[in-house]
Design a protein around this motif. Sequence first.
Motif, PDB file in Angstrom:
ATOM      1  N   ILE A  17       0.830  -1.212   0.000  1.00 36.72           N
ATOM      2  CA  ILE A  17       0.000   0.000   0.000  1.00 36.72           C
ATOM      3  C   ILE A  17       0.857   1.252   0.000  1.00 36.72           C
ATOM      4  O   ILE A  17       0.610   2.187  -0.753  1.00 36.72           O
ATOM      5  CB  ILE A  17      -0.990  -0.007   1.187  1.00 36.72           C
ATOM      6  N   ARG A  18       1.881   1.274   0.839  1.00 37.93           N
ATOM      7  CA  ARG A  18       2.731   2.469   0.911  1.00 37.93           C
ATOM      8  C   ARG A  18       3.473   2.722  -0.401  1.00 37.93           C
ATOM      9  O   ARG A  18       3.817   3.852  -0.712  1.00 37.93           O
ATOM     10  CB  ARG A  18       3.721   2.328   2.064  1.00 37.93           C
ATOM     11  N   VAL A  19       3.713   1.657  -1.169  1.00 39.01           N
ATOM     12  CA  VAL A  19       4.424   1.790  -2.446  1.00 39.01           C
ATOM     13  C   VAL A  19       3.488   2.276  -3.547  1.00 39.01           C
ATOM     14  O   VAL A  19       3.807   3.201  -4.284  1.00 39.01           O
ATOM     15  CB  VAL A  19       5.067   0.439  -2.859  1.00 39.01           C
ATOM     16  N   VAL A  20       2.308   1.640  -3.663  1.00 38.82           N
ATOM     17  CA  VAL A  20       1.420   1.937  -4.791  1.00 38.82           C
ATOM     18  C   VAL A  20       0.411   3.045  -4.492  1.00 38.82           C
ATOM     19  O   VAL A  20      -0.070   3.703  -5.410  1.00 38.82           O
ATOM     20  CB  VAL A  20       0.680   0.660  -5.285  1.00 38.82           C
ATOM     21  N   ALA A  21       0.084   3.263  -3.221  1.00 33.32           N
ATOM     22  CA  ALA A  21      -0.885   4.306  -2.850  1.00 33.32           C
ATOM     23  C   ALA A  21      -0.438   4.975  -1.553  1.00 33.32           C
ATOM     24  O   ALA A  21      -1.069   4.812  -0.504  1.00 33.32           O
ATOM     25  CB  ALA A  21      -2.271   3.699  -2.700  1.00 33.32           C
ATOM     26  N   PRO A  22       0.661   5.722  -1.603  1.00 33.27           N
ATOM     27  CA  PRO A  22       1.206   6.295  -0.368  1.00 33.27           C
ATOM     28  C   PRO A  22       0.249   7.225   0.365  1.00 33.27           C
ATOM     29  O   PRO A  22       0.268   7.302   1.597  1.00 33.27           O
ATOM     30  CB  PRO A  22       2.452   7.046  -0.840  1.00 33.27           C
ATOM     31  N   GLY A  23      -0.616   7.887  -0.365  1.00 34.56           N
ATOM     32  CA  GLY A  23      -1.554   8.798   0.288  1.00 34.56           C
ATOM     33  C   GLY A  23      -2.684   8.091   1.012  1.00 34.56           C
ATOM     34  O   GLY A  23      -3.284   8.641   1.944  1.00 34.56           O
ATOM     35  N   PHE A  24      -2.996   6.862   0.606  1.00 37.06           N
ATOM     36  CA  PHE A  24      -4.104   6.127   1.218  1.00 37.06           C
ATOM     37  C   PHE A  24      -3.836   5.871   2.702  1.00 37.06           C
ATOM     38  O   PHE A  24      -4.678   6.145   3.550  1.00 37.06           O
ATOM     39  CB  PHE A  24      -4.336   4.805   0.480  1.00 37.06           C
ATOM     40  N   ARG A  25      -2.650   5.355   2.996  1.00 40.42           N
ATOM     41  CA  ARG A  25      -2.271   5.064   4.386  1.00 40.42           C
ATOM     42  C   ARG A  25      -2.316   6.336   5.222  1.00 40.42           C
ATOM     43  O   ARG A  25      -2.903   6.364   6.311  1.00 40.42           O
ATOM     44  CB  ARG A  25      -0.876   4.439   4.420  1.00 40.42           C
ATOM     45  N   ALA A  26      -1.705   7.392   4.708  1.00 40.68           N
ATOM     46  CA  ALA A  26      -1.674   8.663   5.436  1.00 40.68           C
ATOM     47  C   ALA A  26      -3.084   9.199   5.659  1.00 40.68           C
ATOM     48  O   ALA A  26      -3.391   9.729   6.733  1.00 40.68           O
ATOM     49  CB  ALA A  26      -0.827   9.675   4.671  1.00 40.68           C
ATOM     50  N   GLY A  27      -3.955   9.047   4.656  1.00 39.54           N
ATOM     51  CA  GLY A  27      -5.333   9.514   4.781  1.00 39.54           C
ATOM     52  C   GLY A  27      -6.109   8.764   5.847  1.00 39.54           C
ATOM     53  O   GLY A  27      -6.859   9.368   6.623  1.00 39.54           O
ATOM     54  N   VAL A  28      -5.957   7.446   5.879  1.00 42.24           N
ATOM     55  CA  VAL A  28      -6.649   6.644   6.888  1.00 42.24           C
ATOM     56  C   VAL A  28      -6.148   7.024   8.287  1.00 42.24           C
ATOM     57  O   VAL A  28      -6.946   7.184   9.216  1.00 42.24           O
ATOM     58  CB  VAL A  28      -6.473   5.132   6.631  1.00 42.24           C
ATOM     59  N   ILE A  29      -4.842   7.183   8.434  1.00 41.30           N
ATOM     60  CA  ILE A  29      -4.276   7.560   9.735  1.00 41.30           C
ATOM     61  C   ILE A  29      -4.780   8.937  10.156  1.00 41.30           C
ATOM     62  O   ILE A  29      -5.147   9.145  11.320  1.00 41.30           O
ATOM     63  CB  ILE A  29      -2.727   7.525   9.688  1.00 41.30           C
ATOM     64  N   GLU A  30      -4.855   9.854   9.207  1.00 40.46           N
ATOM     65  CA  GLU A  30      -5.336  11.204   9.515  1.00 40.46           C
ATOM     66  C   GLU A  30      -6.799  11.199   9.948  1.00 40.46           C
ATOM     67  O   GLU A  30      -7.189  11.891  10.887  1.00 40.46           O
ATOM     68  CB  GLU A  30      -5.151  12.095   8.291  1.00 40.46           C
ATOM     69  N   ARG A  31      -7.624  10.411   9.261  1.00 41.59           N
ATOM     70  CA  ARG A  31      -9.060  10.372   9.570  1.00 41.59           C
ATOM     71  C   ARG A  31      -9.392   9.514  10.777  1.00 41.59           C
ATOM     72  O   ARG A  31     -10.251   9.873  11.575  1.00 41.59           O
ATOM     73  CB  ARG A  31      -9.840   9.856   8.352  1.00 41.59           C
ATOM     74  N   ARG A  32      -8.740   8.351  10.895  1.00 42.19           N
ATOM     75  CA  ARG A  32      -9.128   7.376  11.924  1.00 42.19           C
ATOM     76  C   ARG A  32      -8.127   7.233  13.067  1.00 42.19           C
ATOM     77  O   ARG A  32      -8.439   6.613  14.066  1.00 42.19           O
ATOM     78  CB  ARG A  32      -9.323   5.995  11.283  1.00 42.19           C
ATOM     79  N   GLY A  33      -6.912   7.695  12.845  1.00 43.45           N
ATOM     80  CA  GLY A  33      -5.883   7.543  13.868  1.00 43.45           C
ATOM     81  C   GLY A  33      -4.952   6.380  13.549  1.00 43.45           C
ATOM     82  O   GLY A  33      -5.350   5.421  12.867  1.00 43.45           O
ATOM     83  N   LYS A  34      -3.731   6.479  14.053  1.00 38.34           N
ATOM     84  CA  LYS A  34      -2.729   5.451  13.756  1.00 38.34           C
ATOM     85  C   LYS A  34      -3.099   4.107  14.372  1.00 38.34           C
ATOM     86  O   LYS A  34      -2.852   3.055  13.792  1.00 38.34           O
ATOM     87  CB  LYS A  34      -1.348   5.900  14.245  1.00 38.34           C
ATOM     88  N   GLY A  35      -3.709   4.124  15.558  1.00 38.19           N
ATOM     89  CA  GLY A  35      -4.104   2.876  16.211  1.00 38.19           C
ATOM     90  C   GLY A  35      -5.108   2.086  15.396  1.00 38.19           C
ATOM     91  O   GLY A  35      -4.999   0.855  15.271  1.00 38.19           O
ATOM     92  N   THR A  36      -6.079   2.773  14.826  1.00 37.04           N
ATOM     93  CA  THR A  36      -7.085   2.109  13.983  1.00 37.04           C
ATOM     94  C   THR A  36      -6.421   1.512  12.752  1.00 37.04           C
ATOM     95  O   THR A  36      -6.690   0.362  12.379  1.00 37.04           O
ATOM     96  CB  THR A  36      -8.192   3.098  13.571  1.00 37.04           C
ATOM     97  N   TRP A  37      -5.542   2.316  12.102  1.00 38.20           N
ATOM     98  CA  TRP A  37      -4.840   1.815  10.922  1.00 38.20           C
ATOM     99  C   TRP A  37      -4.041   0.566  11.257  1.00 38.20           C
ATOM    100  O   TRP A  37      -4.111  -0.437  10.545  1.00 38.20           O
ATOM    101  CB  TRP A  37      -3.919   2.887  10.341  1.00 38.20           C
ATOM    102  N   MET A  38      -3.275   0.625  12.344  1.00 40.28           N
ATOM    103  CA  MET A  38      -2.431  -0.508  12.733  1.00 40.28           C
ATOM    104  C   MET A  38      -3.278  -1.736  13.070  1.00 40.28           C
ATOM    105  O   MET A  38      -2.906  -2.857  12.738  1.00 40.28           O
ATOM    106  CB  MET A  38      -1.524  -0.131  13.909  1.00 40.28           C
TER     107      MET A  38
END
Length: 195
Positions: A17-38
């Motif tokens: 994900i970080r390679v092909v859609a780097p903004g997706f991960r950052a967006g999820v973390i921004e909206r939901r928080g790093k704990g939710t993403w992890m």
Amino acid sequence: MAILVLGILLFLGLHLIRVVAPGFRAGVIERRGKGTWMGIYAILSLIGLCLIIYGFGQARSETGMLYDPPVFMRHIALLLMLFAFIFLAAGFLPAGRIAVAVKHPQVLSIKVWALAHLLANGETSSVLLFGSFLAWAVILRISLKRRERAGERVLPVFKSASNDVLAIIIGLVAYVLFVWKLHEWLIGVAPVVMG
């Protein structure tokens, strides 16, 4: 074979994900928080890994041979696996000279692991599994090089040469345990046939 393919797509897809859609991960973390993403990432990765394990066991009995490696390739694979375990250990420890020299020891460990298994196994399911992981590791390494060139700090910073000694000891112990019993116990195949 479908379960194996699904597991590979889920597991490696998440890890790209970080390679092909780097903004997706950052967006999820921004909206939901790093704990939710992890949490989501960990659960889906575990599901993917379970699908790979189950699917590989099932596919091994269903698929044929693509090639029949010569016996000496098993010896080369055994030697390569010693290095794979050492690189893996070096990747989890504070950086020593090994980690600094190879730059990304965990990624290199996966490349060596996959290559070793491709040298020793010619079944269709094995080629699919190990070839996929080798391709993923190559893609990831290329991505890391690009991030380095862009100025992102992704290279390990040397801490102590004592970590090299520790990586070698941990890698060697893990290697011996896997060759002795763990590979057969976990995978169902003995890497060395005694007797």
